[in-house]
Every structure is written in structure tokens, then in C-alpha cells.
Design an enzyme around this catalytic site. Structure first.
Site, PDB file in Angstrom:
ATOM      1  CE  LYS A  45     -44.130  -8.439  -1.924  1.00  0.00           C
ATOM      2  NZ  LYS A  45     -43.713  -7.157  -1.281  1.00  0.00           N
ATOM      3  CB  CYS A 128     -48.404  -3.792   3.096  1.00  0.00           C
ATOM      4  SG  CYS A 128     -47.915  -3.223   1.446  1.00  0.00           S
TER       5      CYS A 128
HETATM    6  O1  LIG Z   1     -44.920  -2.450  -1.336  1.00  0.00           O
HETATM    7  C1  LIG Z   1     -44.780  -3.596  -0.840  1.00  0.00           C
HETATM    8  O2  LIG Z   1     -45.024  -4.665  -1.463  1.00  0.00           O
HETATM    9  C2  LIG Z   1     -44.325  -3.618   0.566  1.00  0.00           C
HETATM   10  N1  LIG Z   1     -43.323  -2.740   0.879  1.00  0.00           N
HETATM   11  C3  LIG Z   1     -42.864  -2.595   2.171  1.00  0.00           C
HETATM   12  O3  LIG Z   1     -41.946  -1.799   2.443  1.00  0.00           O
HETATM   13  N2  LIG Z   1     -43.427  -3.339   3.160  1.00  0.00           N
HETATM   14  C4  LIG Z   1     -44.428  -4.227   2.918  1.00  0.00           C
HETATM   15  O4  LIG Z   1     -44.915  -4.888   3.868  1.00  0.00           O
HETATM   16  C5  LIG Z   1     -44.889  -4.380   1.567  1.00  0.00           C
HETATM   17  I1  LIG Z   1     -46.383  -5.774   1.164  1.00  0.00           I
END
Ligand SMILES: O=C(O)c1[nH]c(=O)[nH]c(=O)c1I
Length: 310
Positions: A45, A128
Site C-alpha cells: 500500500k 493519488c
Molecule cells: O485513496 C487512496 O488511498 C488511493 N486511491 C486510489 O485509487 N489511488 C491511489 O493512488 C490512492 I493513495
């Protein structure tokens, strides 16, 4: 059937892995990907220096066309994932994802990784879409260049970037012009399609809570954009920069199509979230079937072999 690929000198015995953020929050989830038949690697993650709770409320929903999420970068901290990656890096080549909220955070984490015993691959997440108030860095070409310049001044381990989807040919040209100036091991394209909105027909309410319901789209809806970004970047990037294709994978034909557009590895998000780690063995078998139908016994025979009508 040979389904291997290599990035930065690492050989991947299978080309499938999870998409960062999916099934990779805890060591329990990561162990399931690490041992899943058909998965050749895993990515952790996206991490920040300190642990984050992420966005409050319902933050993920499945829908007919795929998924919508606004997790908000919840993670157990860089050290948690770095420890895991160091402990398991001799079993398979592994990706460690980072997503600092500032350039300083990214550089701090990269220094820590540079000085650590981790010798796998780092995926710098520039895309993100779900941290309120934070733009997707990958849409800012100058800032992207700046971060990579400061990174490669000291970072000597294999590094790639996770990109947002681009929707303008001029933007393929512009991001490739930046990336080609750096010794990147790979790009991973695409991240979710940022800031979509879905309605629950029963209640006339947005399906997820954060940001008034705005969140990143994944799954079937993302496939045409994923294919275009894999193809567009493969055509523009230096051969030394490999491509991980992500977006819209539901079956072996979807994996095949991403390879046809230029992908070396293929990562699975929404469908992994919905089906669990057994999805990798299904996708591997379906890809092998597709290859047999087409007369291929090695993915290297049809990578980037997409035909066009003129
Ligand atoms: O909301 C998130 O944690 C997230 N959700 C996404 O769809 N892509 C990302 O790079 C991330 I960092």
C-alpha cells in the site's frame, strides 16, 4: 507457456501482481499475495512517513462498471511496509509504494529506503486522487520533473512512477518528455480515473462519503483508458523504461490486451478486491488459453504487437 518478464534485472516468473492499495494494507493481506499461485510479485500500500487513518466514512463501493474509492491514503507507515519488503524480498522481486503528501516527505522516505537493506523496486505514486486539497502530482509536469531531479541526485535503487491517466495526446508527449530524461526502471499506468461520482439509485445519495462522493474509478470502466495510456506511453518512452499495465482487468483477454499494448507486467485492482487472491490463477490460466488460441507460447512474442487499421 512462458509468461515471464524482466525489470531492472529482476526476472518475474509471472507477469501478474496486485495494484497498489488493493489487498496490501497488512502483512496478512501481503502474505496472501506473496503466496498466491499466478502472482509474480506484489506491491505494498502506498506509504507515508507516519501511519494514516485515511478518509472517514464509507470510502469504497463496487458498482456495475467497476469501483469507486476515496480511501484517502490510509496506511501503516513506511517502516511497516519497508520491514515487510526487506523480510520477503528474497522470495520474489517486490515493489514498495510511497506517496508522500509533500516533496519533502517523498525525499525523506526515499533517503530512508536508499539507506536500508531493501533492494527491490520502488513505485513512487504521483497520482493519488483522494487526499482532500492535494492535487495529483502527475498532472503537474514541472513538479514531476523537479521531484525526479532531486530523487535521482541520490537514489540509486530501481525506481518507477505510478501515473494518473492522461486524456490528451499532448499530455502523453509532455509526460514522456519528462520521464525520458531520467533512468526510471518502469512506469505503472494507470492509477484510478480521478474524481468520478456515482449515485445510489435507492437513496439518490452519492455512493461514498468523502469529498461529497468524488472518488477514483477502477474496473471495467477504466479499461479503454488503461489501454490507451499503456500504448501511448510505450510508444513514447525509452526502451529501458518498462511498463506495468493497470486498469480494467477482469479476464485473461484483458491481460492479453494490456500486453498487446506494451505492458511487461499487469496489475489487478478492482477484480482482486472483488474476487480475492485466487483471481491470479484464473487470470493466468485464461491468458494461457488466449495465447494458445493465438499460437503464442511466450508473452514476449506479442508484447506491443497491437495492429492498427492504417
Ligand atoms: O485513496 C487512496 O488511498 C488511493 N486511491 C486510489 O485509487 N489511488 C491511489 O493512488 C490512492 I493513495
Amino acid at each position: 507457456t512462458t509468461m515471464t518478464a524482466s525489470i531492472a534485472g529482476f526476472t518475474f516468473e509471472d507477469i501478474l501482481l496486485n495494484a497498489a492499495g488493493v489487498y496490501c494494507q497488512t502483512t496478512e493481506e501481503l502474505d496472501q499475495i506473496l503466496t498466491a499461485p499466478g502472482a509474480g510479485s506484489l506491491v505494498t500500500k502506498s506509504a507515508t512517513p507516519a501511519e494514516r487513518a485515511g478518509n472517514p466514512g464509507v470510502r469504497y463501493a463496487d458498482m456495475p462498471l467497476g469501483s469507486i474509492n476515496s480511501m484517502g491514503l490510509p496506511n501503516l507507515s513506511l517502516d511497516y511496509y519497508l520491514d515487510y519488503a526487506i523480510a520477503h524480498q528474497d522470495e520474489k522481486p517486490l515493489f514498495l509504494s510511497i506517496a508522500g503528501l509533500t516533496k519533502a516527505d517523498n525525499l525523506q522516505m526515499l533517503h530512508e529506503i536508499q539507506d536500508s537493506d531493501f533492494n527491490g523496486l520502488v513505485e513512487l505514486n504521483l497520482s493519488c486522487p483522494n487526499v482532500p486539497g492535494k492535487p495529483q502530482t502527475g498532472y503537474d509536469f514541472d513538479t514531476t520533473r523537479q521531484i525526479l531531479e532531486e530523487t535521482f541526485a541520490f537514489f540509486k535503487k530501481p525506481l518507477g512512477v505510478k501515473l494518473p491517466p492522461y486524456f490528451d495526446i499532448a499530455h502523453f508527449d509532455m509526460i514522456a518528455a519528462v520521464l525520458n530524461d531520467f533512468p526510471l526502471a518502469f512506469v505503472n499506468t494507470i492509477n484510478s480515473i480521478g474524481n468520478g461520482l456515482m449515485v445510489d439509485p435507492e437513496t439518490d445519495t452519492a455512493m461514498i462519503a468523502p469529498k461529497g462522493g468524488f472518488g477514483g474509478l477502477g474496473g471495467a470502466i477504466a479499461k479503454p483508458t488503461a489501454l490507451a495510456n499503456v500504448r501511448g506511453l510505450r510508444q513514447r518512452l525509452n526502451a529501458g523504461i518498462k511498463v506495468i499495465g493497470t486498469g480494467g482487468v477482469q479476464n485473461g483477454r484483458d491481460v492479453y490486451d494490456l500486453v498487446l499494448c506494451g505492458a511487461d507486467l499487469v496489475s489487478v485492482g478492482t477484480t482482486l478486491h472483488q474476487e480475492g487472491p485466487e483471481v491470479f490463477n484464473r487470470l493466468k490460466a485464461e491468458l494461457a488459453e488466449q495465447m494458445k488460441l493465438k499460437g503464442y507460447d511466450d508473452v514476449n512474442q506479442f508484447r506491443s504487437a497491437l495492429q492498427t487499421l492504417n
